[in-house]
Design a protein around this motif. Structure first.
Motif, PDB file in Angstrom:
ATOM      1  N   TYR A  43     -15.300  -3.775   1.021  1.00 25.79           N
ATOM      2  CA  TYR A  43     -15.050  -3.978  -0.139  1.00 25.79           C
ATOM      3  C   TYR A  43     -15.399  -5.144  -0.795  1.00 25.79           C
ATOM      4  O   TYR A  43     -15.141  -5.322  -2.236  1.00 25.79           O
ATOM      5  CB  TYR A  43     -13.437  -3.721  -0.421  1.00 25.79           C
ATOM      6  CG  TYR A  43     -13.271  -2.327  -0.342  1.00 25.79           C
ATOM      7  CD1 TYR A  43     -13.399  -1.316  -1.539  1.00 25.79           C
ATOM      8  CD2 TYR A  43     -12.834  -1.672   0.898  1.00 25.79           C
ATOM      9  CE1 TYR A  43     -13.430  -0.060  -1.335  1.00 25.79           C
ATOM     10  CE2 TYR A  43     -12.583  -0.250   0.957  1.00 25.79           C
ATOM     11  CZ  TYR A  43     -12.695   0.348   0.019  1.00 25.79           C
ATOM     12  OH  TYR A  43     -12.533   1.816   0.081  1.00 25.79           O
ATOM     13  N   ARG A  67      -6.357  -1.314  -5.910  1.00 26.15           N
ATOM     14  CA  ARG A  67      -7.227  -0.471  -5.157  1.00 26.15           C
ATOM     15  C   ARG A  67      -6.950  -0.461  -3.650  1.00 26.15           C
ATOM     16  O   ARG A  67      -6.945   0.636  -3.092  1.00 26.15           O
ATOM     17  CB  ARG A  67      -8.905  -1.136  -5.096  1.00 26.15           C
ATOM     18  CG  ARG A  67      -9.703  -0.467  -4.602  1.00 26.15           C
ATOM     19  CD  ARG A  67     -11.077  -1.095  -4.655  1.00 26.15           C
ATOM     20  NE  ARG A  67     -11.487  -0.983  -5.853  1.00 26.15           N
ATOM     21  CZ  ARG A  67     -12.195   0.062  -6.448  1.00 26.15           C
ATOM     22  NH1 ARG A  67     -12.191   1.355  -5.912  1.00 26.15           N
ATOM     23  NH2 ARG A  67     -12.628  -0.146  -7.725  1.00 26.15           N
ATOM     24  N   VAL A  82     -17.518  -4.366  -3.694  1.00 24.44           N
ATOM     25  CA  VAL A  82     -16.993  -3.703  -5.122  1.00 24.44           C
ATOM     26  C   VAL A  82     -16.277  -4.801  -5.796  1.00 24.44           C
ATOM     27  O   VAL A  82     -16.067  -4.660  -6.903  1.00 24.44           O
ATOM     28  CB  VAL A  82     -15.750  -2.790  -4.303  1.00 24.44           C
ATOM     29  CG1 VAL A  82     -14.959  -2.022  -5.579  1.00 24.44           C
ATOM     30  CG2 VAL A  82     -16.595  -1.441  -3.689  1.00 24.44           C
ATOM     31  N   ALA A 125      -3.923   4.997   0.841  1.00 31.07           N
ATOM     32  CA  ALA A 125      -3.360   6.357   0.574  1.00 31.07           C
ATOM     33  C   ALA A 125      -4.312   7.285   0.848  1.00 31.07           C
ATOM     34  O   ALA A 125      -4.012   8.349   1.841  1.00 31.07           O
ATOM     35  CB  ALA A 125      -2.892   6.574  -0.993  1.00 31.07           C
ATOM     36  N   ALA A 126      -5.626   6.929   0.518  1.00 28.57           N
ATOM     37  CA  ALA A 126      -6.583   7.930   1.054  1.00 28.57           C
ATOM     38  C   ALA A 126      -7.048   8.105   2.496  1.00 28.57           C
ATOM     39  O   ALA A 126      -6.976   9.097   3.092  1.00 28.57           O
ATOM     40  CB  ALA A 126      -8.149   7.416   0.537  1.00 28.57           C
ATOM     41  N   ARG A 132      -4.693   2.568  -3.322  1.00 26.89           N
ATOM     42  CA  ARG A 132      -5.303   3.752  -3.325  1.00 26.89           C
ATOM     43  C   ARG A 132      -6.127   3.932  -1.958  1.00 26.89           C
ATOM     44  O   ARG A 132      -6.047   5.058  -1.523  1.00 26.89           O
ATOM     45  CB  ARG A 132      -6.259   3.609  -4.469  1.00 26.89           C
ATOM     46  CG  ARG A 132      -5.585   3.770  -5.816  1.00 26.89           C
ATOM     47  CD  ARG A 132      -6.200   4.102  -6.805  1.00 26.89           C
ATOM     48  NE  ARG A 132      -7.575   3.354  -7.196  1.00 26.89           N
ATOM     49  CZ  ARG A 132      -7.469   2.258  -7.776  1.00 26.89           C
ATOM     50  NH1 ARG A 132      -6.561   1.927  -8.486  1.00 26.89           N
ATOM     51  NH2 ARG A 132      -8.595   1.643  -7.922  1.00 26.89           N
ATOM     52  N   VAL A 133      -6.630   3.089  -1.535  1.00 28.42           N
ATOM     53  CA  VAL A 133      -7.599   3.173  -0.197  1.00 28.42           C
ATOM     54  C   VAL A 133      -6.479   3.385   0.929  1.00 28.42           C
ATOM     55  O   VAL A 133      -6.889   4.281   1.727  1.00 28.42           O
ATOM     56  CB  VAL A 133      -8.491   2.007   0.129  1.00 28.42           C
ATOM     57  CG1 VAL A 133      -9.022   2.035   1.196  1.00 28.42           C
ATOM     58  CG2 VAL A 133      -9.335   1.536  -0.866  1.00 28.42           C
TER      59      VAL A 133
END
Lengths: 218, 258
Positions: B163, B209, B166, B215-216, B212-213
């Motif tokens: 990351y 982020r 990113v 969670a994924a 979210r990562v």
């Protein structure tokens, strides 16, 4: 196969801040092989509904019944997640491994597959989205369209029965979009798709539900 | 070490023509070799032995196919950090005076000590650049996992490498947006406040982020353990390399005691 629905949400309430509920008594039923469009304004709670279905957030009232079993706690959702593939809006959130094959094999490895099995499932899933030979590519160097397809492959490698797609065509150029739609059109799974792309919805879905003021209609 | 980590983002994937010998080693061997070399160099007590460690270090650099230009620049950056210490040592360590400068006395003890530090740090830095600097970061992460480092640490390391790009992109976008509205860095309160906002946005954005990562990852069955897909085995080359290293260390020890 039983005839009970894949998902059933009964009177679901959810609010991030108590004075502004996102969902207020939402009901939703998804049957096997159904293809459903989920539409609504920005911030209406469409993504939250997906998150409720797979237990990323828990409802403050109401019931979530998935694959015939009511889910109340985190642990109840573990089997649900294995059978439900959620495609995120931003593929960078979903692809966290250095290489494509590692990312696609991540789910199967977590499910207890051997390395060889996981590798096979990954290759198979990449074939399915038309990215054969991408195994050793570096994920963050892929184009937006390729990232979306790899993200889809990471989900398909887990052999889900339901696909939840959160704005899958968002941010893709015309070719990438067409390619993604072709792939999605060939998939047999039941599907719920959030999108503002009406053509894509018309091509892929048969039923349309609208999320408005915390409730679903349609 | 700091040069190594500072340049990690961009410079860690030098051209790999015909795979230099070190690249054909198992990543674990390279990590272990790096630790062994560092310990061996630190253990040297005499200047001749410390100076002699530069030879195997240079040999490693050659085997890794390091390009001289960038490598020298990085070494110079490392030595730049230490220059003040090195220059102050001869004045402060005492011992016989070699020459006097005004009221300051340049001592032999400090000169010897500074030379020791300089040679040792150069040898270690060069070896690390050769052994670890040419390793892709994810490979390094996997090697650390296989060596038994805690999964949490490895996950943190591998995710960071993924990351960082990113984050860099996000920073670049925010800064561009600021410049597009006429922001110019100045020593004013407005400027400092704006930079604070930029940093704040970056932190909040990263936190979201990360959620979210995570969670994924949970959706795909992540339970805190990282399963690795690739398999590595130490081969003949690795054992041969280990033997060569051990022989070199033995020679160094003899030289150090002589």
């Amino acid at each position: 196969m039983t005839t009970s629905p894949l998902f059933q949400l009964d009177g679901v309430h959810f609010a991030y801040e108590s004075e502004r509920p996102v969902l207020a008594g939402a009901d939703f039923v998804l049957h096997a092989t159904e293809k459903v469009a989920l539409v609504g304004a920005n911030g209406a709670g469409k993504t939250t509904l997906f998150h409720l279905m797979v237990g990323l957030v828990l409802p403050q009232a109401g019931r979530v019944i998935a694959f015939g079993a009511e889910c109340r706690r985190e642990a109840d959702f573990h089997p649900v997640r294995a059978r439900t593939g959620l495609l995120f809006q931003d593929s960078d959130d979903q692809l966290f491994c250095p290489t494509v094959v590692e990312d696609v094999a991540f789910g199967p490895l977590n499910q207890g597959c051997s390395r060889a099995q996981a590798r096979n499932l990954a290759t198979e899933a990449l074939d399915l989205v038309g990215l054969s030979g991408f195994e050793d590519r570096v994920t963050h160097k892929l184009s937006g369209g390729q990232k979306r397809l790899v993200a889809l492959a990471t989900i398909l490698a887990m052999k889900p029965q339901v696909l939840l797609l959160d704005e899958p065509t968002n941010g893709l150029d015309r070719d990438a979009r067409a390619r993604l739609l072709r792939v999605l059109d060939g998939l047999p799974q039941a599907l719920v798709m959030i999108s503002h792309d009406d053509d894509a919805l018309a091509a892929l879905t048969r039923r349309r539900v609208t999320l408005e003021n915390g409730r679903l209609s349609g | 070490m700091s040069t190594l980590t500072l340049s990690a983002g961009e410079a860690l994937a030098p051209a790999r023509r015909n795979k230099p010998l070190l690249d054909r080693l198992e990543p674990r061997s390279r990590v272990l070799a790096a630790i062994a070399v560092a310990v061996a160099v630190i253990a040297c007590r005499t200047l001749p032995a410390a100076a002699a460690t530069l030879l195997p270090a240079m040999a490693l650099a050659l085997l890794a196919g390091l390009r001289p230009g960038p490598t020298l620049r990085r070494l110079a950056a490392l030595e730049g950090f230490m220059i003040l210490t090195l220059l102050s040592l001869p004045f402060t360590m005492g011992g016989p005076v070699l020459f006097s400068l005004g009221g300051l006395h340049w001592g032999a003890e400090g000169t010897w000590r500074a030379a020791l530090i300089l040679t040792k740090s150069s040898a270690i830095a060069l070896s690390l650049l050769a052994l670890l600097g040419t390793l892709e970061l994810p490979e390094l992460g996997h090697a650390l996992a296989r060596l038994g480092l805690p999964a949490r640490f490895v996950a943190l390391f591998v995710l960071s490498t993924r990351y960082v790009e990113v984050l860099r992109g996000e920073l670049a976008r925010l800064r561009l947006a600021m410049r597009a509205r006429g922001f110019r860095p100045r020593a004013s309160l407005h400027c400092w406040r704006s930079l604070g906002h930029l940093l704040g946005m970056l932190v909040v954005g990263s936190l979201e982020r990360a959620e979210r990562v995570h969670a994924a990852m949970r959706l795909r069955g992540f339970d805190g353990r990282l399963h690795l897909l690739d398999e590595h085995r130490a081969g003949l080359l690795d054992w041969g390399f280990a033997a060569a290293l051990a022989a070199t260390f033995a020679l160094l020890a003899l030289l150090d005691m002589a």
